[in-house]
Enzyme design. Sequence first.
Site, PDB file in Angstrom:
ATOM      1  N   THR A  39       0.832  -1.223   0.000  1.00  0.00           N
ATOM      2  CA  THR A  39       0.000   0.000   0.000  1.00  0.00           C
ATOM      3  C   THR A  39       0.864   1.270   0.000  1.00  0.00           C
ATOM      4  O   THR A  39       0.613   2.195  -0.773  1.00  0.00           O
ATOM      5  CB  THR A  39      -0.892   0.003   1.259  1.00  0.00           C
ATOM      6  OG1 THR A  39      -1.516  -1.269   1.345  1.00  0.00           O
ATOM      7  CG2 THR A  39      -1.933   1.072   1.210  1.00  0.00           C
ATOM      8  N   LYS A  79       9.130   1.516  11.756  1.00  0.00           N
ATOM      9  CA  LYS A  79       9.378   1.925  13.159  1.00  0.00           C
ATOM     10  C   LYS A  79       9.887   0.792  14.021  1.00  0.00           C
ATOM     11  O   LYS A  79      10.686   1.006  14.946  1.00  0.00           O
ATOM     12  CB  LYS A  79       8.121   2.536  13.792  1.00  0.00           C
ATOM     13  CG  LYS A  79       6.904   1.607  13.799  1.00  0.00           C
ATOM     14  CD  LYS A  79       5.973   1.921  12.673  1.00  0.00           C
ATOM     15  CE  LYS A  79       4.891   0.891  12.516  1.00  0.00           C
ATOM     16  NZ  LYS A  79       4.034   1.151  11.379  1.00  0.00           N
ATOM     17  N   VAL A 109       6.727   7.369  12.137  1.00  0.00           N
ATOM     18  CA  VAL A 109       5.904   7.822  13.272  1.00  0.00           C
ATOM     19  C   VAL A 109       4.748   8.676  12.765  1.00  0.00           C
ATOM     20  O   VAL A 109       4.957   9.701  12.124  1.00  0.00           O
ATOM     21  CB  VAL A 109       6.742   8.651  14.281  1.00  0.00           C
ATOM     22  CG1 VAL A 109       5.880   9.087  15.456  1.00  0.00           C
ATOM     23  CG2 VAL A 109       7.947   7.869  14.770  1.00  0.00           C
ATOM     24  N   GLY A 146       2.563   8.476  10.401  1.00  0.00           N
ATOM     25  CA  GLY A 146       2.274   8.561   8.961  1.00  0.00           C
ATOM     26  C   GLY A 146       2.400   9.951   8.372  1.00  0.00           C
ATOM     27  O   GLY A 146       3.498  10.475   8.228  1.00  0.00           O
ATOM     28  N   GLY A 154     -10.395  -3.134   7.481  1.00  0.00           N
ATOM     29  CA  GLY A 154      -9.008  -3.048   6.993  1.00  0.00           C
ATOM     30  C   GLY A 154      -8.108  -2.153   7.826  1.00  0.00           C
ATOM     31  O   GLY A 154      -6.990  -1.856   7.435  1.00  0.00           O
ATOM     32  N   GLU A 161      -4.460  -5.184  11.243  1.00  0.00           N
ATOM     33  CA  GLU A 161      -3.819  -6.271  10.503  1.00  0.00           C
ATOM     34  C   GLU A 161      -4.534  -7.580  10.845  1.00  0.00           C
ATOM     35  O   GLU A 161      -5.202  -7.681  11.874  1.00  0.00           O
ATOM     36  CB  GLU A 161      -2.351  -6.423  10.964  1.00  0.00           C
ATOM     37  CG  GLU A 161      -1.542  -5.162  10.937  1.00  0.00           C
ATOM     38  CD  GLU A 161      -1.148  -4.749   9.531  1.00  0.00           C
ATOM     39  OE1 GLU A 161      -1.109  -5.623   8.651  1.00  0.00           O
ATOM     40  OE2 GLU A 161      -0.934  -3.551   9.325  1.00  0.00           O
ATOM     41  N   ASP A 170       3.368  -1.359  18.805  1.00  0.00           N
ATOM     42  CA  ASP A 170       3.551  -0.419  17.693  1.00  0.00           C
ATOM     43  C   ASP A 170       3.674   1.016  18.234  1.00  0.00           C
ATOM     44  O   ASP A 170       4.570   1.769  17.834  1.00  0.00           O
ATOM     45  CB  ASP A 170       2.351  -0.540  16.730  1.00  0.00           C
ATOM     46  CG  ASP A 170       2.400   0.479  15.614  1.00  0.00           C
ATOM     47  OD1 ASP A 170       3.170   0.282  14.663  1.00  0.00           O
ATOM     48  OD2 ASP A 170       1.670   1.487  15.703  1.00  0.00           O
ATOM     49  N   LYS A 201       6.998   3.754  18.199  1.00  0.00           N
ATOM     50  CA  LYS A 201       6.938   5.160  17.777  1.00  0.00           C
ATOM     51  C   LYS A 201       7.310   6.094  18.927  1.00  0.00           C
ATOM     52  O   LYS A 201       8.020   7.086  18.748  1.00  0.00           O
ATOM     53  CB  LYS A 201       5.530   5.478  17.253  1.00  0.00           C
ATOM     54  CG  LYS A 201       5.163   4.674  16.001  1.00  0.00           C
ATOM     55  CD  LYS A 201       3.667   4.762  15.710  1.00  0.00           C
ATOM     56  CE  LYS A 201       3.259   3.914  14.520  1.00  0.00           C
ATOM     57  NZ  LYS A 201       1.806   3.762  14.398  1.00  0.00           N
ATOM     58  N   GLY A 222      -1.958   4.609   6.087  1.00  0.00           N
ATOM     59  CA  GLY A 222      -2.582   4.692   4.771  1.00  0.00           C
ATOM     60  C   GLY A 222      -1.551   4.988   3.695  1.00  0.00           C
ATOM     61  O   GLY A 222      -0.503   5.584   3.980  1.00  0.00           O
TER      62      GLY A 222
END
Length: 436
Positions: free
Chosen positions: A13, A105, A132, A134, A187, A190, A201, A205, A302
Amino acid sequence: MRPLQIGLLGMGTVGNGTYQVLQRNKLHIERRLGRILEIKMVADLDIAKARSQVAEYCEVVSDANLVIANPDIDLVIELIGGYGFAFDIVLKAIAAGKHVVTANKALLAVHGSQIFEAARQKGVMIGYEASVAGGIPIIKVLREGLTANRINWVAGIINGTTNFILSQMREKGWSFDQALQQAQSLGYAEADPTFDIQGIDAAHKCSIISAIAFGIALPFESAYIEGISELQAQDIQFATQLGYRIKLLGITKSSPQGIEVRVHPCLISEKSLLANVEGAMNAVMVHADATGTSMYYGKGAGGEPTASAVIADVIDIARWSSVDPGSRIPAMAFQTDDLADTRIMVMDEITSCYYLRIGVADQAGVLASVSSVLAQAGISIDAMIQQPADLVKMQTELIILTHHAQESDMKSAIAKIENLPTVLGSVVRIRKEEFN
Ligand code: HSE
């Protein structure tokens, strides 16, 4: 000037988003940079799919090593993820004298020190804005925009999946499992959402933020991490009754005792800006000595939001590549030989306010015995609600908000409360933060 030749590893993506945004905004980017950026090679295991995503002149290979072996490639964008093959290929790219841009990250939080040192020795740059939050340029904010400041603390909603789940639990009264299923079917989460829901996660970050905010080595190994899978819908509803929302926050703070690096669910006032960051959005609040509090909001994941950060790094590297390495912006915001060895505080040392939910027998003196334990520990009550009793079971629940207390004091007070004969089961404890 010769175009900057780029090799792109991973056409998922974000990889596809990066390719598309670079093509679409080619002219704008060239007008800003004064140089052409060219994705010359793409590596992906699914060659047919990758081929369908890129222009004819772009070479598509399945083996990322072929990109590293190409002497014409100046910069490699790593969008493979994980810290197995990605780690190996990033080190190889550096050894081959190529600049690297990554959104990874996990790789940086765990192996960042080795990667940045290898890059320093080789005189190449590592761009990691996309790692970090996005599309929010928080690395640039901390490393450049606020470079005149002493940073006091940073607190943020830096995992969109968990924020989406918590928003759904509050708005729809859903359980954690129901909200997770919804996040997966839309979506956001995950197929294996472990890193998101366990707070790992966010801790990756938060560790990167902490290192560049305070000029310390990446502190991931010492971070305190608590996820959201144990959160119950009723606590979200009680928090709402009391005027709070529950968010998974990454918090890093500097104090005379050391540096805090922690990720856990938190009650925050519904009036605060952070509390109103809903769905999969991210936001980061920074408190610095000259600016005071500032806040940065946007999409944390995204294809195109993350691509925006990746390409901004590529553009920066194109600009800085002709500059002597010693005169560039330091990768981790501070000069490598001037990092502080400030200790990372353990959780028992931190202070916070607390939300407690205590199941009790509906008897005379129960409230007094609970408040007496808190009083003996020097913990002051801020607010309290008591649920109407279940008249059949003769039980009820006390919801208590406390003022600031040290974590170790709160832990021992909870152990004493749980030992009271009129207290039924474990006490639910959620921290509460104020960002004034
Ligand atoms: N899993 C991450 C999130 C994606 O939910 O925010 C971006 O790092």
